[in-house]
Design a protein around this motif. Sequence first.
Motif, PDB file in Angstrom:
ATOM      1  N   ALA A 218       0.689  -1.160  -0.085  1.00  0.00           N
ATOM      2  CA  ALA A 218       0.058   0.079  -0.143  1.00  0.00           C
ATOM      3  C   ALA A 218       0.736   1.392   0.143  1.00  0.00           C
ATOM      4  N   LYS A 219       1.993   1.361   0.774  1.00  0.00           N
ATOM      5  CA  LYS A 219       2.775   2.482   0.989  1.00  0.00           C
ATOM      6  C   LYS A 219       3.466   2.683  -0.327  1.00  0.00           C
ATOM      7  N   THR A 220       3.972   1.631  -1.047  1.00  0.00           N
ATOM      8  CA  THR A 220       4.645   1.664  -2.283  1.00  0.00           C
ATOM      9  C   THR A 220       3.902   2.303  -3.332  1.00  0.00           C
ATOM     10  N   ALA A 221       2.504   1.666  -3.649  1.00  0.00           N
ATOM     11  CA  ALA A 221       1.520   2.035  -4.450  1.00  0.00           C
ATOM     12  C   ALA A 221       1.277   3.563  -4.380  1.00  0.00           C
ATOM     13  N   LEU A 222       1.140   4.130  -2.845  1.00  0.00           N
ATOM     14  CA  LEU A 222       0.776   5.477  -2.759  1.00  0.00           C
ATOM     15  C   LEU A 222       2.208   6.407  -3.139  1.00  0.00           C
ATOM     16  N   ALA A 223       3.171   5.782  -2.559  1.00  0.00           N
ATOM     17  CA  ALA A 223       4.462   6.637  -3.167  1.00  0.00           C
ATOM     18  C   ALA A 223       4.427   6.692  -4.711  1.00  0.00           C
ATOM     19  N   ARG A 224       4.217   6.006  -5.254  1.00  0.00           N
ATOM     20  CA  ARG A 224       4.038   5.835  -6.746  1.00  0.00           C
ATOM     21  C   ARG A 224       3.272   6.908  -7.555  1.00  0.00           C
ATOM     22  N   LEU A 225       2.092   6.731  -6.728  1.00  0.00           N
ATOM     23  CA  LEU A 225       1.189   7.663  -7.232  1.00  0.00           C
ATOM     24  C   LEU A 225       1.504   9.232  -6.964  1.00  0.00           C
ATOM     25  N   GLY A 226       2.457   9.350  -6.067  1.00  0.00           N
ATOM     26  CA  GLY A 226       3.080  10.820  -5.819  1.00  0.00           C
ATOM     27  C   GLY A 226       1.643  11.782  -5.423  1.00  0.00           C
ATOM     28  N   GLU A 227       1.774  13.058  -5.278  1.00  0.00           N
ATOM     29  CA  GLU A 227       0.925  14.064  -5.174  1.00  0.00           C
ATOM     30  C   GLU A 227       0.379  14.714  -6.429  1.00  0.00           C
ATOM     31  N   PRO A 228      -1.040  14.954  -6.374  1.00  0.00           N
ATOM     32  CA  PRO A 228      -1.463  15.413  -7.474  1.00  0.00           C
ATOM     33  C   PRO A 228      -0.802  16.697  -8.193  1.00  0.00           C
ATOM     34  N   SER A 229      -0.616  16.831  -9.518  1.00  0.00           N
ATOM     35  CA  SER A 229      -0.150  17.897  -9.954  1.00  0.00           C
ATOM     36  C   SER A 229      -0.944  19.199 -10.365  1.00  0.00           C
ATOM     37  N   VAL A 230      -0.676  20.131  -9.773  1.00  0.00           N
ATOM     38  CA  VAL A 230      -1.694  21.201 -10.238  1.00  0.00           C
ATOM     39  C   VAL A 230      -1.464  21.626 -11.503  1.00  0.00           C
ATOM     40  N   GLN A 231      -0.349  21.564 -12.121  1.00  0.00           N
ATOM     41  CA  GLN A 231      -0.349  21.895 -13.507  1.00  0.00           C
ATOM     42  C   GLN A 231      -1.124  21.112 -14.533  1.00  0.00           C
ATOM     43  N   ALA A 232      -1.520  19.754 -14.171  1.00  0.00           N
ATOM     44  CA  ALA A 232      -1.911  18.787 -15.038  1.00  0.00           C
ATOM     45  C   ALA A 232      -3.473  18.785 -14.701  1.00  0.00           C
ATOM     46  N   GLY A 233      -4.030  19.608 -13.876  1.00  0.00           N
ATOM     47  CA  GLY A 233      -5.414  20.012 -13.848  1.00  0.00           C
ATOM     48  C   GLY A 233      -6.123  18.768 -12.958  1.00  0.00           C
ATOM     49  N   PRO A 234      -7.409  18.665 -12.903  1.00  0.00           N
ATOM     50  CA  PRO A 234      -7.952  17.735 -12.154  1.00  0.00           C
ATOM     51  C   PRO A 234      -7.745  16.395 -12.509  1.00  0.00           C
ATOM     52  N   GLU A 235      -7.654  15.401 -11.433  1.00  0.00           N
ATOM     53  CA  GLU A 235      -7.531  14.025 -11.926  1.00  0.00           C
ATOM     54  C   GLU A 235      -8.877  13.181 -12.197  1.00  0.00           C
ATOM     55  N   PRO A 236      -9.029  12.132 -12.758  1.00  0.00           N
ATOM     56  CA  PRO A 236     -10.018  11.439 -12.679  1.00  0.00           C
ATOM     57  C   PRO A 236     -10.402  11.010 -11.286  1.00  0.00           C
ATOM     58  N   ALA A 237     -11.660  11.057 -10.991  1.00  0.00           N
ATOM     59  CA  ALA A 237     -12.198  10.671  -9.583  1.00  0.00           C
ATOM     60  C   ALA A 237     -12.266   9.290  -9.462  1.00  0.00           C
TER      61      ALA A 237
END
Length: 237
Positions: A218-237
């Motif tokens: 779970a921690k590895t998957a979360l780390a790979r997701l990283g933080e959402p990018s402001v420049q990239a715009g909203p992520e799919p929900a």
Amino acid sequence: AAYLERAGQLAWERGDRQDALRRFREAVRVDPDQWAAQAGQGRALAALGRTTEALGAYRAALARQPRPEYALELGELYESLGLERAAEVQYGVVRERVRVAAAHGGDESLVLGRFEADHGDAAGAVRRLREVWERQPSTEAADALGWALHRAGEHEEALPFAVRATEGTEGGGVRSASYVFHRGMIERSLERYGSARRHLKEALQINPWFSPLWVPRAKTALARLGEPSVQAGPEPA
């Protein structure tokens, strides 16, 4: 003793390792044959990093009450420690205890389905758990079937079951770190990164020690997701 065991389980579900261990120990003191509490001690001790004691607690529970779910937990603890051979022995115990239960009219299909989804035949787990779901739909069955579908590569079909297991409006609502983790991983596979990040974080907040095998993933998957990018715009929900 049964009350204390349940109190220990509730403490465990909210991630309070010390209180869970205290309750489980008191249950065993009151009734030395309270083997669910003995296995609970193993769970809590493993979370506290007291591995040798945890292994002893699980072995004691299995020696007197060889439930397949205890063997599965012990096997996953061994696997998390890199002790693959010892893990395989316990996974063999899971299959054997399910077989013995079936010979005596018991039904351990849910435990076997969960086991096969992660350590055996995921497609077979789906077939088995579909039967469980059709026979007796429940939050636990929804989670198990959703996870098995995910492990078998059927992520789209898996998601509604994961939602059912984690959303009160869908008849589930159990605040289980494991269920929420499963949902997050399914969402990650569907590239629903915002929801995946949210649910993986939630799982680790509910109980940061919910599984010695799956918490690191779970921690590895979360780390790979990283933080959402402001420049990239909203992520799919």
